[in-house]
Structures are given as structure tokens and as C-alpha cells.
Motif scaffolding. Structure first.
Motif, PDB file in Angstrom:
ATOM      1  N   ALA A  73     -10.107   0.212  -5.218  1.00 52.13           N
ATOM      2  CA  ALA A  73      -9.432  -0.290  -4.012  1.00 52.13           C
ATOM      3  C   ALA A  73      -9.060   0.838  -3.058  1.00 52.13           C
ATOM      4  O   ALA A  73      -8.790   1.971  -3.467  1.00 52.13           O
ATOM      5  CB  ALA A  73      -8.185  -1.069  -4.390  1.00 52.13           C
ATOM      6  N   ASP A  74      -9.031   0.495  -1.769  1.00 55.08           N
ATOM      7  CA  ASP A  74      -8.494   1.402  -0.758  1.00 55.08           C
ATOM      8  C   ASP A  74      -6.981   1.264  -0.646  1.00 55.08           C
ATOM      9  O   ASP A  74      -6.300   2.206  -0.240  1.00 55.08           O
ATOM     10  CB  ASP A  74      -9.118   1.076   0.611  1.00 55.08           C
ATOM     11  CG  ASP A  74     -10.618   1.216   0.607  1.00 55.08           C
ATOM     12  OD1 ASP A  74     -11.109   2.330   0.363  1.00 55.08           O
ATOM     13  OD2 ASP A  74     -11.307   0.195   0.832  1.00 55.08           O
ATOM     14  N   LEU A  75      -6.468   0.062  -1.008  1.00 46.06           N
ATOM     15  CA  LEU A  75      -5.044  -0.217  -0.790  1.00 46.06           C
ATOM     16  C   LEU A  75      -4.536  -1.240  -1.791  1.00 46.06           C
ATOM     17  O   LEU A  75      -5.216  -2.239  -2.063  1.00 46.06           O
ATOM     18  CB  LEU A  75      -4.831  -0.758   0.627  1.00 46.06           C
ATOM     19  CG  LEU A  75      -3.413  -1.177   1.018  1.00 46.06           C
ATOM     20  CD1 LEU A  75      -2.487   0.029   1.068  1.00 46.06           C
ATOM     21  CD2 LEU A  75      -3.412  -1.902   2.375  1.00 46.06           C
ATOM     22  N   LEU A  76      -3.353  -0.977  -2.340  1.00 45.37           N
ATOM     23  CA  LEU A  76      -2.608  -1.989  -3.087  1.00 45.37           C
ATOM     24  C   LEU A  76      -1.541  -2.559  -2.170  1.00 45.37           C
ATOM     25  O   LEU A  76      -0.689  -1.819  -1.665  1.00 45.37           O
ATOM     26  CB  LEU A  76      -1.937  -1.384  -4.329  1.00 45.37           C
ATOM     27  CG  LEU A  76      -0.906  -2.304  -5.015  1.00 45.37           C
ATOM     28  CD1 LEU A  76      -1.589  -3.491  -5.688  1.00 45.37           C
ATOM     29  CD2 LEU A  76      -0.045  -1.536  -6.023  1.00 45.37           C
ATOM     30  N   ILE A  77      -1.584  -3.873  -1.955  1.00 50.43           N
ATOM     31  CA  ILE A  77      -0.497  -4.578  -1.278  1.00 50.43           C
ATOM     32  C   ILE A  77       0.439  -5.104  -2.358  1.00 50.43           C
ATOM     33  O   ILE A  77       0.051  -5.952  -3.165  1.00 50.43           O
ATOM     34  CB  ILE A  77      -1.028  -5.749  -0.433  1.00 50.43           C
ATOM     35  CG1 ILE A  77      -1.778  -5.238   0.805  1.00 50.43           C
ATOM     36  CG2 ILE A  77       0.114  -6.670  -0.001  1.00 50.43           C
ATOM     37  CD1 ILE A  77      -2.397  -6.344   1.646  1.00 50.43           C
ATOM     38  N   SER A  78       1.648  -4.576  -2.402  1.00 51.60           N
ATOM     39  CA  SER A  78       2.669  -5.076  -3.323  1.00 51.60           C
ATOM     40  C   SER A  78       3.564  -6.025  -2.532  1.00 51.60           C
ATOM     41  O   SER A  78       4.337  -5.607  -1.687  1.00 51.60           O
ATOM     42  CB  SER A  78       3.488  -3.918  -3.895  1.00 51.60           C
ATOM     43  OG  SER A  78       4.502  -4.411  -4.757  1.00 51.60           O
ATOM     44  N   GLY A  79       3.402  -7.313  -2.798  1.00 52.23           N
ATOM     45  CA  GLY A  79       4.166  -8.288  -2.021  1.00 52.23           C
ATOM     46  C   GLY A  79       3.293  -9.431  -1.595  1.00 52.23           C
ATOM     47  O   GLY A  79       2.138  -9.520  -1.998  1.00 52.23           O
ATOM     48  N   GLY A  80       3.863 -10.291  -0.734  1.00 57.83           N
ATOM     49  CA  GLY A  80       5.239 -10.236  -0.287  1.00 57.83           C
ATOM     50  C   GLY A  80       6.177 -10.930  -1.266  1.00 57.83           C
ATOM     51  O   GLY A  80       5.839 -11.130  -2.419  1.00 57.83           O
ATOM     52  N   GLY A  81       7.328 -11.318  -0.725  1.00 61.74           N
ATOM     53  CA  GLY A  81       8.306 -12.013  -1.543  1.00 61.74           C
ATOM     54  C   GLY A  81       9.371 -11.093  -2.103  1.00 61.74           C
ATOM     55  O   GLY A  81       9.410  -9.897  -1.829  1.00 61.74           O
ATOM     56  N   LEU A 102       5.596  -0.588 -12.031  1.00 57.49           N
ATOM     57  CA  LEU A 102       4.571   0.018 -12.883  1.00 57.49           C
ATOM     58  C   LEU A 102       3.168  -0.221 -12.330  1.00 57.49           C
ATOM     59  O   LEU A 102       2.288   0.635 -12.465  1.00 57.49           O
ATOM     60  CB  LEU A 102       4.687  -0.505 -14.314  1.00 57.49           C
ATOM     61  CG  LEU A 102       5.865   0.076 -15.104  1.00 57.49           C
ATOM     62  CD1 LEU A 102       6.041  -0.651 -16.430  1.00 57.49           C
ATOM     63  CD2 LEU A 102       5.676   1.576 -15.349  1.00 57.49           C
ATOM     64  N   ILE A 103       2.956  -1.355 -11.675  1.00 57.99           N
ATOM     65  CA  ILE A 103       1.676  -1.594 -10.992  1.00 57.99           C
ATOM     66  C   ILE A 103       1.503  -0.570  -9.861  1.00 57.99           C
ATOM     67  O   ILE A 103       0.410  -0.022  -9.649  1.00 57.99           O
ATOM     68  CB  ILE A 103       1.598  -3.032 -10.442  1.00 57.99           C
ATOM     69  CG1 ILE A 103       1.541  -4.053 -11.578  1.00 57.99           C
ATOM     70  CG2 ILE A 103       0.399  -3.202  -9.504  1.00 57.99           C
ATOM     71  CD1 ILE A 103       0.246  -4.068 -12.372  1.00 57.99           C
ATOM     72  N   VAL A 104       2.586  -0.299  -9.150  1.00 59.45           N
ATOM     73  CA  VAL A 104       2.554   0.725  -8.095  1.00 59.45           C
ATOM     74  C   VAL A 104       2.218   2.091  -8.692  1.00 59.45           C
ATOM     75  O   VAL A 104       1.368   2.838  -8.164  1.00 59.45           O
ATOM     76  CB  VAL A 104       3.912   0.780  -7.358  1.00 59.45           C
ATOM     77  CG1 VAL A 104       4.009   2.025  -6.471  1.00 59.45           C
ATOM     78  CG2 VAL A 104       4.108  -0.477  -6.531  1.00 59.45           C
ATOM     79  N   PHE A 105       2.881   2.440  -9.798  1.00 60.73           N
ATOM     80  CA  PHE A 105       2.634   3.718 -10.471  1.00 60.73           C
ATOM     81  C   PHE A 105       1.175   3.820 -10.920  1.00 60.73           C
ATOM     82  O   PHE A 105       0.520   4.855 -10.731  1.00 60.73           O
ATOM     83  CB  PHE A 105       3.582   3.844 -11.665  1.00 60.73           C
ATOM     84  CG  PHE A 105       3.462   5.140 -12.416  1.00 60.73           C
ATOM     85  CD1 PHE A 105       3.504   6.361 -11.756  1.00 60.73           C
ATOM     86  CD2 PHE A 105       3.323   5.135 -13.795  1.00 60.73           C
ATOM     87  CE1 PHE A 105       3.403   7.564 -12.457  1.00 60.73           C
ATOM     88  CE2 PHE A 105       3.218   6.329 -14.502  1.00 60.73           C
ATOM     89  CZ  PHE A 105       3.261   7.543 -13.835  1.00 60.73           C
ATOM     90  N   LEU A 106       0.663   2.734 -11.470  1.00 64.48           N
ATOM     91  CA  LEU A 106      -0.735   2.698 -11.920  1.00 64.48           C
ATOM     92  C   LEU A 106      -1.681   2.908 -10.741  1.00 64.48           C
ATOM     93  O   LEU A 106      -2.668   3.649 -10.850  1.00 64.48           O
ATOM     94  CB  LEU A 106      -1.012   1.359 -12.608  1.00 64.48           C
ATOM     95  CG  LEU A 106      -2.350   1.191 -13.333  1.00 64.48           C
ATOM     96  CD1 LEU A 106      -2.518   2.248 -14.418  1.00 64.48           C
ATOM     97  CD2 LEU A 106      -2.442  -0.209 -13.934  1.00 64.48           C
ATOM     98  N   ALA A 107      -1.373   2.267  -9.616  1.00 62.56           N
ATOM     99  CA  ALA A 107      -2.204   2.438  -8.418  1.00 62.56           C
ATOM    100  C   ALA A 107      -2.223   3.905  -7.977  1.00 62.56           C
ATOM    101  O   ALA A 107      -3.283   4.447  -7.642  1.00 62.56           O
ATOM    102  CB  ALA A 107      -1.691   1.556  -7.288  1.00 62.56           C
ATOM    103  N   LYS A 108      -1.062   4.544  -7.987  1.00 65.42           N
ATOM    104  CA  LYS A 108      -0.999   5.947  -7.568  1.00 65.42           C
ATOM    105  C   LYS A 108      -1.762   6.850  -8.534  1.00 65.42           C
ATOM    106  O   LYS A 108      -2.420   7.807  -8.115  1.00 65.42           O
ATOM    107  CB  LYS A 108       0.460   6.400  -7.435  1.00 65.42           C
ATOM    108  CG  LYS A 108       1.275   5.651  -6.391  1.00 65.42           C
ATOM    109  CD  LYS A 108       0.630   5.647  -5.014  1.00 65.42           C
ATOM    110  CE  LYS A 108       0.613   7.019  -4.374  1.00 65.42           C
ATOM    111  NZ  LYS A 108       0.053   6.954  -2.991  1.00 65.42           N
ATOM    112  N   LEU A 109      -1.694   6.536  -9.837  1.00 64.12           N
ATOM    113  CA  LEU A 109      -2.482   7.297 -10.810  1.00 64.12           C
ATOM    114  C   LEU A 109      -3.979   7.150 -10.552  1.00 64.12           C
ATOM    115  O   LEU A 109      -4.762   8.067 -10.836  1.00 64.12           O
ATOM    116  CB  LEU A 109      -2.159   6.827 -12.236  1.00 64.12           C
ATOM    117  CG  LEU A 109      -0.784   7.200 -12.800  1.00 64.12           C
ATOM    118  CD1 LEU A 109      -0.607   6.595 -14.182  1.00 64.12           C
ATOM    119  CD2 LEU A 109      -0.604   8.718 -12.865  1.00 64.12           C
ATOM    120  N   CYS A 110      -4.362   5.985 -10.016  1.00 67.15           N
ATOM    121  CA  CYS A 110      -5.773   5.715  -9.708  1.00 67.15           C
ATOM    122  C   CYS A 110      -6.182   6.273  -8.345  1.00 67.15           C
ATOM    123  O   CYS A 110      -7.326   6.102  -7.918  1.00 67.15           O
ATOM    124  CB  CYS A 110      -6.040   4.217  -9.751  1.00 67.15           C
ATOM    125  SG  CYS A 110      -5.924   3.475 -11.395  1.00 67.15           S
ATOM    126  N   GLY A 111      -5.252   6.895  -7.630  1.00 66.12           N
ATOM    127  CA  GLY A 111      -5.556   7.469  -6.333  1.00 66.12           C
ATOM    128  C   GLY A 111      -5.591   6.471  -5.195  1.00 66.12           C
ATOM    129  O   GLY A 111      -6.206   6.707  -4.150  1.00 66.12           O
TER     130      GLY A 111
END
Length: 370
Positions: A73-81, A102-111
Motif C-alpha cells: 500500500a501507499d497509504l493506510l487510512i485509519s478511520g473514520g469513526g 498496532l495496525i498503525v505500528f505495523l504499517a510503519k514497519l512496512c514502510g
């Protein structure tokens, strides 16, 4: 552009499913053929409903698929809500707040870049929740929140690294389609004075069931309304609705919609009501979006914030502070001044629709590779 969306999806909550539909529809309208993957508890249903890729959201399985989706992915959208809150029990790795972070952390680990999208933040009261927010929420690349309270809470929690912009709930950019499925399911004659009622269970607060039942009985007798209960979260809201109906003397004058209609079908039903008395945030957003005056019962800052922005807070109540006589008087006033209040609500909703579209514009500005 490849986008992963993480939220409270695939669990049958009408508000969250409306959020997902609004995000997907507007991404497709504004971006050139985005490739969308949704983390969902019902991935097959989500994939079929929205014509997207979908991966099981929980940790029990499909973790390799989650990692693969995030890496690509180019971008993780966390949300909304309202994802980042610890109203429900939050332990070491359990509860909504640690899951989404943790999903956010995982995304950052994946670049992968991360955007908190149209989120409502809080409450965050536990020490563990505050630590998690300060450590992991600061990893986001950009944040939009749906109200000023959420921005202030983020700063109070020490989330200051990414830029934070106040917008509005993305459901204000929902694309409303005519669909009479809810009407067709009810034995209506067509000349009823319909009032949508949305209730939900909320911990130990059950006193409001009796208060609402008394108010609705009086309004049926004195204003000849026809209350229709709209269950926004499946069997939970069906059960709460039945609790109110059972306490009513005029239960014969009420209707209860089924729990399996689509967000758009519920929204279209509410759009044709004279008024809404609602506890669920998105029952009130649906009302505002379609110019229906509403009285809210606020159990959370997010509900109060919405009611202030829609112009209907002065007619509404905090949970635990309901005055039955004032509720009846306010409902009578709203019904008799329906057109005037509808104009105010529509004007405020249009402003929030523009703010909701800012979520998409800012996403393009910050993350679209030109």
C-alpha cells in the motif's frame, strides 16, 4: 494509488458501514482508479458489497495477508469513526485502542504512510491507553479529526508530531440514493407523522428507557406521532428498542424496523421523518445530512459536539439529565417549527459536508504522488 482502510468494519454497525461507504465512494470519485483493501471482520461480505479487496481484521488469522496488503500500500487510512478510545476494557493487547494503534505500528514497519482519517478521539482515561496514544499515535503522518474536542484531546495526550486538522465526519459526504426498502417493510398508510427513534444500550444507564417511553406515549396522544425505532447496530439496538416499547402504554402505535437494512436505506427512511429522537451518533448525522430536525441524547462528547454543530443542542439532553416534561415540550416545539429548524440544520449540514470533503482533499494534497 493503493490504499488500506482500517476501522470498525464488518461488524454490522450502521454508522461505521456508512463511514466505509462514504470513504470508498469519495475516494473513487476523487482519485484515478484507487486500489482499495479493507480490513474487515466479514471480509467476503465487505468485498462483495463495495467491490474491494478485503482481509480479516483480527489477529487470529490472515496476519500474513495483512502484512502483504500494508507492504504493497501507499497509504493506510485509519478511520473514520471513534476508534481511539478506551471506554471498553483496554488491557495489554486487547480493546479497540491497542488494536488500531498496532495496525498503525505495523504499517510503519512496512514502510507505509499513515493518515488518521475523520476520527473522533477519546475518551482515553487509562494510564495504559495514554501511553499507547503518546507512543503510537505520533507515528501517523497526518491526522484529520471530526471535531475540535478530538484535536484538543490529542494535544493533551501528547500527540503533537503529525499535523492535525479539524474537518467533519466523512458521512456528511455520503452519497444518498432513493431506496424505500424500510418503508416497504412497514404497514404504513402514508399519512403518518413519522418520528425516527434511535436508542442503544449504554452500560448501566437503563433509566432513560422509561423516560423515553413516557415521552413517546404523551407525543402519540397529543401530537399523533408514529414512532419508528431504527436499530443502528443490529440485535443490540433491537433489544434496547424493545425495552422502550415494552414500557409504553401505546406500543400499538409504534413500529420497529428490522436490523439488516443498509446504511443508505436507514438514511433514506430518516430523511422522510418529521423529526428524530436519537442516541446513536449516526442517526443524528443521517438526520442532519437530510435536513431532519433532531433531539439528541448525548452519552459521549462526540454526540454533544455534533449537536452543537448541527444547531440542535439546545433541544437535546445529556444522558442522565433527561427531564421528561422538557423533552416533551422540546419535541412539540421542534414538530411545530419543523420547516424553520430544517433550514438551520440544512445550512449547518452543508458546512459540515464541505468540511467532510476536506478529508479527501487533504489526503490528495498530502499523499498523492504527482
Amino acid at each position: 494509488m493503493k490504499i488500506v482502510i482500517s476501522g470498525f468494519y464488518g461488524l454490522g454497525n450502521t454508522g461505521d458501514e456508512a463511514i466505509l461507504e462514504a470513504i470508498i465512494d469519495n475516494l473513487r470519485a476523487e482519485l484515478d482508479h484507487p486500489e482499495i483493501t479493507v480490513f474487515s471482520l466479514s471480509p467476503e461480505k465487505t468485498a462483495k458489497t463495495h467491490n474491494v479487496k478485503s482481509v480479516y481484521r483480527g489477529w487470529r488469522h490472515d496476519n500474513r495477508k495483512k502484512i502483504k496488503a500494508l507492504r504493497e500500500a501507499d497509504l493506510l487510512i485509519s478511520g473514520g469513526g471513534g476508534l481511539l478510545q478506551d471506554t471498553y476494557p483496554t488491557r495489554f493487547l486487547f480493546g479497540p485502542l491497542p488494536y488500531y494503534l498496532l495496525i498503525v505500528f505495523l504499517a510503519k514497519l512496512c514502510g507505509t504512510k499513515v493518515m488518521f482519517f475523520s476520527q473522533g478521539i477519546g475518551p482515553v482515561n487509562t494510564t495504559w491507553g495514554k501511553i499507547l496514544m503518546k507512543v503510537f499515535a505520533n507515528m501517523a503522518d497526518f491526522i484529520t479529526v471530526r471535531d475540535q474536542y478530538s484535536k484538543e484531546l490529542l494535544h493533551k495526550l501528547g500527540v503533537t508530531k503529525p499535523e492535525t486538522v479539524v474537518t467533519a465526519d466523512i458521512v456528511f459526504a455520503f452519497k444518498h440514493k432513493v431506496d424505500d426498502a424500510c418503508f416497504d417493510s412497514l404497514p404504513l398508510k402514508g399519512d403518518e407523522k413519522l418520528v425516527a427513534v434511535s436508542v442503544r444500550p449504554w452500560f448501566h444507564h437503563e433509566e432513560y428507557y422509561s423516560q423515553l417511553a413516557e415521552a413517546l406515549d404523551r407525543l402519540i396522544e397529543e401530537e399523533t406521532i408514529t414512532p419508528v425505532f431504527v436499530p443502528m447496530e443490529g440485535h443490540h439496538d433491537v433489544r434496547a428498542s424493545k425495552q422502550v416499547i415494552e414500557k409504553m402504554k401505546r406500543k400499538d402505535a409504534c413500529h420497529l424496523l428490522g436490523p439488516d437494512f443498509t446504511p443508505n436505506q436507514y438514511l433514506h427512511f430518516i430523511s422522510r421523518c418529521r423529526m428524530t429522537i436519537g442516541m446513536r451518533l449516526h442517526s443524528l448525522i443521517f438526520s442532519a445530512l437530510t435536513g431532519v430536525p433532531h433531539i439528541g441524547i448525548s452519552y459521549d462528547k462526540k454526540v454533544e459536539s455534533l449537536l452543537k454543530r448541527s444547531g440542535m443542542w439546545e433541544y437535546s439532553f445529556r444522558l442522565g439529565e433527561i427531564d421528561v416534561e422538557r423533552l416533551i415540550a422540546n419535541a412539540k416545539y421542534v414538530l411545530s417549527h419543523r420547516d424553520q429548524l430544517s433550514e438551520i440544520v440544512q445550512k449547518n449540514a452543508e458546512s459540515m459536508r464541505k468540511d467532510a470533503m476536506e478529508n479527501i482533499r487533504l489526503l490528495k494534497e498530502k499523499f498523492l504522488v504527482h
